[in-house]
Write a protein that holds these residues in place. Structure first.
Motif, PDB file in Angstrom:
ATOM      1  N   LEU A   9       4.174  -0.261   2.882  1.00 52.33           N
ATOM      2  CA  LEU A   9       3.412   0.234   4.122  1.00 52.33           C
ATOM      3  C   LEU A   9       2.972  -1.082   4.875  1.00 52.33           C
ATOM      4  N   ALA A  11       2.771  -0.655   8.634  1.00 53.20           N
ATOM      5  CA  ALA A  11       2.842  -0.371  10.092  1.00 53.20           C
ATOM      6  C   ALA A  11       1.347  -0.180  10.599  1.00 53.20           C
ATOM      7  N   GLY A  12       0.502  -0.120   9.889  1.00 48.20           N
ATOM      8  CA  GLY A  12      -0.839   0.089  10.606  1.00 48.20           C
ATOM      9  C   GLY A  12      -1.336  -0.792  11.317  1.00 48.20           C
ATOM     10  N   ARG A  16      -9.491  -2.722  11.891  1.00 50.91           N
ATOM     11  CA  ARG A  16     -10.771  -3.499  11.456  1.00 50.91           C
ATOM     12  C   ARG A  16     -10.816  -4.800  11.503  1.00 50.91           C
ATOM     13  N   GLN A  81       7.678   3.313  11.632  1.00 48.62           N
ATOM     14  CA  GLN A  81       6.936   4.510  11.968  1.00 48.62           C
ATOM     15  C   GLN A  81       6.516   4.239  13.493  1.00 48.62           C
ATOM     16  N   GLN A  84       1.434   5.606  14.581  1.00 47.56           N
ATOM     17  CA  GLN A  84       0.646   5.390  13.237  1.00 47.56           C
ATOM     18  C   GLN A  84      -0.338   6.765  12.908  1.00 47.56           C
ATOM     19  N   LEU A  85       0.314   7.543  12.172  1.00 51.98           N
ATOM     20  CA  LEU A  85      -0.154   9.013  12.089  1.00 51.98           C
ATOM     21  C   LEU A  85      -0.951   9.080  10.517  1.00 51.98           C
ATOM     22  N   GLY A  86      -0.738   7.750   9.833  1.00 46.25           N
ATOM     23  CA  GLY A  86      -1.247   7.920   8.566  1.00 46.25           C
ATOM     24  C   GLY A  86      -0.340   7.360   7.590  1.00 46.25           C
ATOM     25  N   SER A  87      -0.909   7.240   6.370  1.00 51.12           N
ATOM     26  CA  SER A  87      -0.076   6.652   5.305  1.00 51.12           C
ATOM     27  C   SER A  87       0.962   7.460   4.629  1.00 51.12           C
ATOM     28  N   GLY A 110       0.697  -2.820   2.147  1.00 52.79           N
ATOM     29  CA  GLY A 110       1.089  -4.167   2.492  1.00 52.79           C
ATOM     30  C   GLY A 110      -0.251  -5.217   2.768  1.00 52.79           C
ATOM     31  N   ASP A 111      -1.384  -4.485   2.737  1.00 50.21           N
ATOM     32  CA  ASP A 111      -2.597  -5.180   2.725  1.00 50.21           C
ATOM     33  C   ASP A 111      -3.421  -5.279   1.391  1.00 50.21           C
ATOM     34  N   GLY A 148     -10.806   4.945  -1.636  1.00 51.64           N
ATOM     35  CA  GLY A 148     -10.411   6.330  -1.860  1.00 51.64           C
ATOM     36  C   GLY A 148     -10.889   6.493  -3.290  1.00 51.64           C
ATOM     37  N   GLU A 163     -10.934  10.132   0.179  1.00 56.94           N
ATOM     38  CA  GLU A 163     -11.351   9.076   1.049  1.00 56.94           C
ATOM     39  C   GLU A 163     -12.963   8.839   1.259  1.00 56.94           C
ATOM     40  N   ASN A 178      -8.688   4.202  -5.641  1.00 57.25           N
ATOM     41  CA  ASN A 178      -7.464   4.003  -5.531  1.00 57.25           C
ATOM     42  C   ASN A 178      -6.948   2.735  -5.099  1.00 57.25           C
ATOM     43  N   TYR A 206      -2.777  11.630   5.035  1.00 52.48           N
ATOM     44  CA  TYR A 206      -2.931  10.769   4.086  1.00 52.48           C
ATOM     45  C   TYR A 206      -2.143  10.847   3.015  1.00 52.48           C
TER      46      TYR A 206
HETATM   47  C1  UD1 Z   1      -6.004   3.429   1.671  1.00 52.11           C
HETATM   48  C2  UD1 Z   1      -5.978   4.485   0.707  1.00 52.11           C
HETATM   49  C3  UD1 Z   1      -7.270   4.434  -0.202  1.00 52.11           C
HETATM   50  C4  UD1 Z   1      -7.205   3.373  -1.156  1.00 52.11           C
HETATM   51  C5  UD1 Z   1      -7.078   1.780  -0.168  1.00 52.11           C
HETATM   52  C6  UD1 Z   1      -6.718   0.777  -1.000  1.00 52.11           C
HETATM   53  C7  UD1 Z   1      -5.029   6.285   2.258  1.00 52.11           C
HETATM   54  C8  UD1 Z   1      -5.196   7.490   3.102  1.00 52.11           C
HETATM   55  N1  UD1 Z   1      -6.097   5.466   1.683  1.00 52.11           N
HETATM   56  O1  UD1 Z   1      -7.314   3.097   2.538  1.00 52.11           O
HETATM   57  O2  UD1 Z   1      -7.395   5.733  -0.927  1.00 52.11           O
HETATM   58  O3  UD1 Z   1      -8.488   3.310  -1.823  1.00 52.11           O
HETATM   59  O4  UD1 Z   1      -5.970   1.950   0.788  1.00 52.11           O
HETATM   60  O5  UD1 Z   1      -6.768  -0.499  -0.394  1.00 52.11           O
HETATM   61  O6  UD1 Z   1      -3.974   5.719   2.354  1.00 52.11           O
HETATM   62  N2  UD1 Z   1      -0.392   2.256   7.079  1.00 52.11           N
HETATM   63  C9  UD1 Z   1       1.033   2.772   7.651  1.00 52.11           C
HETATM   64  N3  UD1 Z   1       1.050   3.840   8.702  1.00 52.11           N
HETATM   65  C10 UD1 Z   1      -0.134   4.635   9.010  1.00 52.11           C
HETATM   66  C11 UD1 Z   1      -1.328   4.145   8.365  1.00 52.11           C
HETATM   67  C12 UD1 Z   1      -1.347   3.234   7.464  1.00 52.11           C
HETATM   68  O7  UD1 Z   1       1.839   2.165   7.390  1.00 52.11           O
HETATM   69  O8  UD1 Z   1       0.039   5.341  10.034  1.00 52.11           O
HETATM   70  C13 UD1 Z   1      -0.255   1.426   6.052  1.00 52.11           C
HETATM   71  C14 UD1 Z   1      -1.071   0.269   6.448  1.00 52.11           C
HETATM   72  O9  UD1 Z   1      -0.352  -0.758   6.995  1.00 52.11           O
HETATM   73  C15 UD1 Z   1      -1.552  -0.234   5.017  1.00 52.11           C
HETATM   74  C16 UD1 Z   1      -1.576   1.183   4.025  1.00 52.11           C
HETATM   75  O10 UD1 Z   1      -0.845   1.953   4.957  1.00 52.11           O
HETATM   76  O11 UD1 Z   1      -0.834  -1.041   4.519  1.00 52.11           O
HETATM   77  C17 UD1 Z   1      -3.079   1.746   4.084  1.00 52.11           C
HETATM   78  O12 UD1 Z   1      -3.463   2.098   5.198  1.00 52.11           O
HETATM   79  P1  UD1 Z   1      -5.152   1.504   5.461  1.00 52.11           P
HETATM   80  O13 UD1 Z   1      -5.485   2.061   6.974  1.00 52.11           O
HETATM   81  O14 UD1 Z   1      -5.272   0.256   5.316  1.00 52.11           O
HETATM   82  O15 UD1 Z   1      -6.067   2.574   4.607  1.00 52.11           O
HETATM   83  P2  UD1 Z   1      -7.239   2.171   3.685  1.00 52.11           P
HETATM   84  O16 UD1 Z   1      -8.249   2.674   4.578  1.00 52.11           O
HETATM   85  O17 UD1 Z   1      -7.287   0.800   3.192  1.00 52.11           O
END
Ligand code: UD1
Ligand code: CA
Length: 462
Positions: A9, A11-12, A16, A81, A84-87, A110-111, A148, A163, A178, A206
């Protein structure tokens, strides 16, 4: 046996980080976040890797393509994607691309770049054994803020992920979190994702909500907190980089390199240092190769350069250059791009070199500027010598032959050729070529006048 594909993942928006640069392109010890994760995933030898991209996707795709070995390129499928509507929504985008033969998906964030192959293999083995619809890699941490939380029922069974923003006071005290790394079985993942609604503080779909809808679910505890550290802010990035930097330095020390006050030394992934070399405090070494028995620092910066054995570089800056064996640079030397020092060359304090060759045993020991120049062997460049390489419009070259001696404060106005075994008198400004075995002297006539009474009057001498 499960046939496993992998989703990354990426796409976010990485809001921050507060940056125009996509988060995945920030570097940890010189290597982008995306390369870290990609390197690990490729070593798992999975069949297909689905890369979900969105925010600034062109830049991310380009980076991945440039760092990916040709043989691996067919394994990667980029999935866009658009919003960006969420993971959860990000994972759903992959559905139409997934190979029919694949029956489980490993999902990586990815992060979360420091996850190791070893932990992922254990995690996959756990999934193969339990065979539940979902399996979450968790970790117990002292400060679970922003992660989470892993919620369990009264019997200790894993029931949901909540979360930070949606958690109750009690849930916020949960220390098991998580990691953002999961394995889901297909097709049940798609069924569960359909049920996920954006009913939370962030109004996002989520991925973590899928857990609620899975009938069978397990967790697998990662022993090493560092591996699952997520990067959301620049402070997170610096924390992670510190860990990686320390690891790289420890490796060097285990291989016979001495590093003094390692907390002050920065080296990147692409730097190689041979044994018996000493690195003193405050040094920054990137994309460089440094051979054995060298002394680097204190406070030297070497970037994209190579340094031969037994060379000392003290309090100096070296960029995009090649430094030979047994050389001495500094203190306060500045070696700008395109310099090639052969062996036994000495470059002293406040000397600037640019785009120049200096052959064996030549010395430029004090306060000089040498640009666009070729210096032969055993040449002595006196203090304050300047090659005047720029006429305001163009750069010109200077040649200085073997065993020549350039006196202090000489100006060599380029283009100019000084032959072998020439002596240039101190203070001369030369703009004509000098033949071998010549003394070149350019000075106005020196006049001495007796002014004893005036001077005595001035200084009150009787
Ligand atoms: C997320 C988890 C959280 C976990 C944490 C660990 C969710 C809802 N929460 O939180 O439970 O403890 O990671 O590091 O997943 N992304 C997309 N498209 C989107 C949104 C996000 O590809 O629309 C990708 C981001 O690029 C990233 C990953 O999903 O690689 C997680 O998204 P992020 O917003 O960083 O979630 P956290 O708040 O860190
Ligand atoms: Ca994150």
């Amino acid at each position: 046996m499960n046939k496993i594909g992998c989703i990354i993942l990426a796409a976010g928006e990485g809001t921050r980080m507060k940056s125009e640069i996509p988060k995945m392109l920030f570097t940890i010890c010189g290597k982008t976040i995306i390369e870290h994760i990609l390197d690990t995933v490729l070593r798992l030898n999975l069949d297909k890797i689905y890369f979900v991209v969105g925010h600034k996707k062109e830049q991310i795709i380009e980076k991945i393509k440039t760092c990916l070995p040709k043989t691996q390129q067919s394994k990667i499928i980029f999935v866009t994607q658009h919003k960006q509507l969420g993971s959860g929504d990000a994972v759903l985008q992959v559905k139409k691309f997934v190979d029919k033969k694949i029956n489980s998906l490993l999902v990586l964030s990815g992060d979360v770049p420091l996850i190791t192959k070893n932990t992922l293999l254990k995690f996959i083995a756990h999934h193969n054994k339990t065979n539940t619809e979902s399996c979450v890699l968790t970790v117990e941490i002292k400060n679970p803020f922003s992660y989470g939380r892993i919620v369990r029922d009264s019997l200790g069974r894993f029931s949901a992920i909540v979360e930070e923003k949606d958690a109750t006071e009690n849930q916020r005290n949960i220390k098991e979190v998580n990691s953002g790394i999961y394995i889901f079985k297909l097709p049940s993942l798609w069924e569960s994702l359909k049920k996920v609604k954006p009913e939370n503080q962030k109004k996002e779909y989520y991925l973590t909500d899928v857990i609620k809808y899975c009938e069978t679910k397990t967790t697998f505890l990662c022993e090493n907190e560092i591996e699952v550290k997520g990067i959301n802010t620049r402070a997170d990035l610096s924390e992670v980089e510190d860990i990686v930097r320390e690891k790289l330095l420890n490796n060097l020390m285990l291989n016979g390199v001495s590093v003094y006050m390692p907390k002050t030394v920065y080296i990147d992934y692409f730097t190689r240092i041979s044994k018996e070399t000493i690195v003193y405090p405050g040094s920054i070494l990137t994309k460089s190769v440094i051979k054995e028995n060298c002394v680097i620092g204190p406070y030297s910066v070497i970037e994209n350069s190579s340094v031969g054995s037994n060379t000392k570089i003290i309090f100096s800056f070296v960029s995009n250059s090649k430094i030979g064996k047994n050389c001495n640079i500094g203190p306060y030397g500045r070696i700008r791009p395109g310099v090639n020092l052969f062996n036994d060359v000495s470059v002293g304090n406040f000397v600037e070199l640019k785009n120049s060759i200096v052959k064996n045993k030549s010395k430029i020991n004090h306060l000089s500027y040498i640009g666009d120049t070729e210096i032969g062997r055993e040449v002595n460049i006196g203090a304050g010598v300047i090659t005047c390489n720029y006429d305001g419009r163009q750069k010109h070259r200077t040649f200085i032959g073997d065993k020549s001696f350039i006196g202090s404060n000489a100006n060599l106005v380029a283009p100019i050729k000084i032959g072998n075994n020439v002596v240039v008198a101190a203070g001369s400004t030369l703009s004509k070529d000098v033949k071998p075995f010549t003394l070149a002297i350019e000075r106005s006539v020196e006049i001495h006048k007796n002014k004893s009474s005036t001077i005595k009057n001035m200084y009150g001498i009787r």
